[in-house]
Design a protein around this motif. Sequence first.
Motif, PDB file in Angstrom:
ATOM      1  N   LEU A  98       6.293  67.904  21.232  1.00 58.16           N
ATOM      2  CA  LEU A  98       6.839  66.614  22.137  1.00 58.16           C
ATOM      3  C   LEU A  98       6.470  65.451  20.794  1.00 58.16           C
ATOM      4  N   ARG A  99       5.449  65.463  20.153  1.00 57.46           N
ATOM      5  CA  ARG A  99       4.521  64.709  19.186  1.00 57.46           C
ATOM      6  C   ARG A  99       5.419  64.755  18.120  1.00 57.46           C
ATOM      7  N   GLU A 100       6.268  65.841  17.411  1.00 57.11           N
ATOM      8  CA  GLU A 100       6.831  66.245  16.746  1.00 57.11           C
ATOM      9  C   GLU A 100       8.648  65.509  16.984  1.00 57.11           C
ATOM     10  N   GLU A 101       8.881  65.879  18.146  1.00 55.61           N
ATOM     11  CA  GLU A 101      10.500  65.294  18.263  1.00 55.61           C
ATOM     12  C   GLU A 101      10.661  63.530  18.208  1.00 55.61           C
ATOM     13  N   LEU A 102       8.995  62.976  18.949  1.00 55.85           N
ATOM     14  CA  LEU A 102       8.752  60.950  19.087  1.00 55.85           C
ATOM     15  C   LEU A 102       9.328  60.952  17.592  1.00 55.85           C
ATOM     16  N   ASP A 103       8.282  61.732  16.651  1.00 53.92           N
ATOM     17  CA  ASP A 103       8.551  61.518  15.109  1.00 53.92           C
ATOM     18  C   ASP A 103       9.765  61.289  14.815  1.00 53.92           C
ATOM     19  N   ASN A 104      11.433  62.320  14.544  1.00 60.26           N
ATOM     20  CA  ASN A 104      12.242  62.594  14.687  1.00 60.26           C
ATOM     21  C   ASN A 104      13.174  61.463  15.017  1.00 60.26           C
ATOM     22  N   VAL A 105      12.803  60.756  16.706  1.00 60.28           N
ATOM     23  CA  VAL A 105      13.071  59.629  16.964  1.00 60.28           C
ATOM     24  C   VAL A 105      13.560  57.991  16.522  1.00 60.28           C
ATOM     25  N   MET A 106      12.253  58.273  16.436  1.00 63.99           N
ATOM     26  CA  MET A 106      11.493  56.891  15.526  1.00 63.99           C
ATOM     27  C   MET A 106      12.242  56.119  14.432  1.00 63.99           C
ATOM     28  N   GLU A 107      12.011  58.002  13.623  1.00 66.79           N
ATOM     29  CA  GLU A 107      12.285  57.887  11.864  1.00 66.79           C
ATOM     30  C   GLU A 107      14.300  57.987  12.318  1.00 66.79           C
ATOM     31  N   VAL A 111       3.137  61.522  30.842  1.00 68.79           N
ATOM     32  CA  VAL A 111       2.381  62.844  30.826  1.00 68.79           C
ATOM     33  C   VAL A 111       1.591  62.536  29.268  1.00 68.79           C
ATOM     34  N   ALA A 112       0.243  62.067  29.354  1.00 68.46           N
ATOM     35  CA  ALA A 112      -0.334  61.897  28.029  1.00 68.46           C
ATOM     36  C   ALA A 112      -0.145  62.637  26.563  1.00 68.46           C
ATOM     37  N   LEU A 113       0.991  62.486  25.302  1.00 65.43           N
ATOM     38  CA  LEU A 113       0.745  63.249  24.275  1.00 65.43           C
ATOM     39  C   LEU A 113       0.051  62.964  23.333  1.00 65.43           C
ATOM     40  N   ASP A 114      -1.440  61.977  23.841  1.00 65.29           N
ATOM     41  CA  ASP A 114      -2.987  61.977  23.577  1.00 65.29           C
ATOM     42  C   ASP A 114      -3.666  61.853  24.753  1.00 65.29           C
ATOM     43  N   VAL A 154      -0.576  69.803  32.207  1.00 64.25           N
ATOM     44  CA  VAL A 154       1.094  70.996  32.655  1.00 64.25           C
ATOM     45  C   VAL A 154       1.196  71.167  31.326  1.00 64.25           C
ATOM     46  N   LEU A 155       1.059  70.979  30.121  1.00 64.81           N
ATOM     47  CA  LEU A 155       1.537  70.799  28.445  1.00 64.81           C
ATOM     48  C   LEU A 155       0.679  72.081  27.744  1.00 64.81           C
ATOM     49  N   SER A 156       0.808  72.339  27.024  1.00 62.87           N
ATOM     50  CA  SER A 156      -0.214  73.691  26.785  1.00 62.87           C
ATOM     51  C   SER A 156      -0.050  72.947  25.089  1.00 62.87           C
ATOM     52  N   ASP A 157      -0.938  72.873  24.061  1.00 62.46           N
ATOM     53  CA  ASP A 157      -1.412  72.481  23.301  1.00 62.46           C
ATOM     54  C   ASP A 157      -0.248  72.511  21.859  1.00 62.46           C
ATOM     55  N   GLU A 158       0.851  73.124  21.985  1.00 59.41           N
ATOM     56  CA  GLU A 158       1.584  73.554  21.423  1.00 59.41           C
ATOM     57  C   GLU A 158       2.949  72.876  21.729  1.00 59.41           C
ATOM     58  N   LYS A 188      -5.032  64.886  27.510  1.00 57.53           N
ATOM     59  CA  LYS A 188      -3.689  65.490  26.452  1.00 57.53           C
ATOM     60  C   LYS A 188      -3.305  66.302  27.506  1.00 57.53           C
ATOM     61  N   GLY A 189      -1.338  66.082  27.593  1.00 59.59           N
ATOM     62  CA  GLY A 189      -1.035  67.048  28.438  1.00 59.59           C
ATOM     63  C   GLY A 189      -0.866  67.096  29.428  1.00 59.59           C
ATOM     64  N   GLN A 190      -1.856  66.505  30.122  1.00 56.41           N
ATOM     65  CA  GLN A 190      -1.830  65.838  31.246  1.00 56.41           C
ATOM     66  C   GLN A 190      -1.160  65.894  31.870  1.00 56.41           C
ATOM     67  N   VAL A 191      -1.053  65.130  33.723  1.00 52.65           N
ATOM     68  CA  VAL A 191       0.152  64.630  34.081  1.00 52.65           C
ATOM     69  C   VAL A 191      -0.290  63.204  34.844  1.00 52.65           C
ATOM     70  N   GLY A 192      -0.270  62.507  35.267  1.00 51.43           N
ATOM     71  CA  GLY A 192      -0.311  61.080  35.823  1.00 51.43           C
ATOM     72  C   GLY A 192       0.829  60.904  37.127  1.00 51.43           C
ATOM     73  N   TYR A 193       1.156  60.965  38.217  1.00 50.24           N
ATOM     74  CA  TYR A 193       1.774  60.589  39.191  1.00 50.24           C
ATOM     75  C   TYR A 193       1.982  59.027  39.604  1.00 50.24           C
ATOM     76  N   HIS A 194       2.417  58.338  39.896  1.00 43.10           N
ATOM     77  CA  HIS A 194       2.532  57.436  40.454  1.00 43.10           C
ATOM     78  C   HIS A 194       3.996  56.297  41.505  1.00 43.10           C
ATOM     79  N   HIS A 195       4.258  56.024  42.299  1.00 44.53           N
ATOM     80  CA  HIS A 195       4.665  55.529  43.198  1.00 44.53           C
ATOM     81  C   HIS A 195       5.083  53.899  42.550  1.00 44.53           C
TER      82      HIS A 195
END
Length: 270
Positions: A30-39, A143-146, A21-25, A202-209
Amino acid sequence: MLTAEQIKQFDQDGFIKGGVVLSDEEVERLREELDNVMEGKSVKQPILNRNMLDNSHYGMTITKKETVVQIVNIWMASEVYLDHAKNPTICEEVAQLCRTDTLRIWHDQIQYKPPVTGGPTHWHQDHPLWPVIQPADLVSAWVALDDAVIENGCMWMVPGSHKWGNHQKYLSSSPDFKPVHKQPELLPSEVSVEAVPFEIKKGQVGYHHSLTWHGSPTNRSERKRRAIAVHYMPGHTYFAPTGNHPMEPHIHVKPGEIITGESFPVTYQK
């Protein structure tokens, strides 16, 4: 949209893999944003940003260096993650699985297992940790980012476990990270608690109840394992206060009323 066969499989197993569901871009953003929030570089902050394994109540022996970074409600700190929670494909498919015409965010959650030291996420069910919202009809979009594979600590699921009710307090783990039920006589007769790997690209979604048993072992690989899960409430989810849940201060409706408000934005309405 999901096919009738996919929905049937979800109803049977309590989980299903969706598409990419997500392109590489988009993943990179999302990875960059995650780094910003973590830092601490984001202007706003999430509700929670911690190492899950700093808490003793997870019931497992771990070394202090083991880490699972957990960030709750990163959407509050990042427009990029709020936009992700509104992803049209994800929301349409979750609405199908929930049989609802309205979705709201209950909360989202980053779980990041760093290379080599990424620790385990204990066997659990989601909804028993959320007793303030009823009924247990929530579906999570993970959604996996890796690439999340066996080697770097992907999730494992127990098929059919969402049909067995609340067994949270009886769930444990064997030394090789297989799920263990402390009082198996409480389970329906002849069910299997055998877990299966839930590898997600990476970029794929999995759903769970929200009642599906799941967990993930350590990451001893040299690869990161980052993911964003959004826990969606169908439109009929209502408030059932307990008096001591950390999300209760964010809920501003009366007991028994549908949960609404700025802390629980609508992401889908048909």
